[in-house]
Write a protein that holds these residues in place. Sequence first.
Motif: not given
Length: 138
Positions: A92-115
């Motif tokens: 389950s740690a691998l799946f949690v890691g993949w989910g955390a990476a996806s959410l972090s990249m999604l949140g970062g890309s949404l912040l990048c949209c504030s240009w």
Amino acid sequence: LAVHIQTSRALMVISLLLGFFGIIVSVVGMKCTKVGEEDPVTKSRIAVAGGVLFVLSGLCTLAAVSLYATQVTHEFFRESTIPINARYEFGSALFVGWGAASLSMLGGSLLCCSWPAKERRGQQYHRQAQPSTAREYV
């Protein structure tokens, strides 16, 4: 420890540091905070820098988790004397890691949209006077 475990550990530490600095920079870049510049263009650029840090943090997490999963897959299919029920499998740690990476990249890309848009750069917002509803008597 094995090389892939040390590499995954180093990538996760880098990811945690990038995420921590991403939080700090993003909080400074939010429009609701009074920290930093009062210029909205500068604030949005700071928020974009925080978003980039979050995307990099997510990429480091994704690389670390995927590297470990690749090693687990390689060990599972390798011919050895280890019984099939004693081999590593995806946990389950691998799946949690993949989910955390996806959410972090999604949140970062949404912040990048504030240009800020090109037409709003350098434009100051002025409050226009409201027309008076009271009649002026001479």
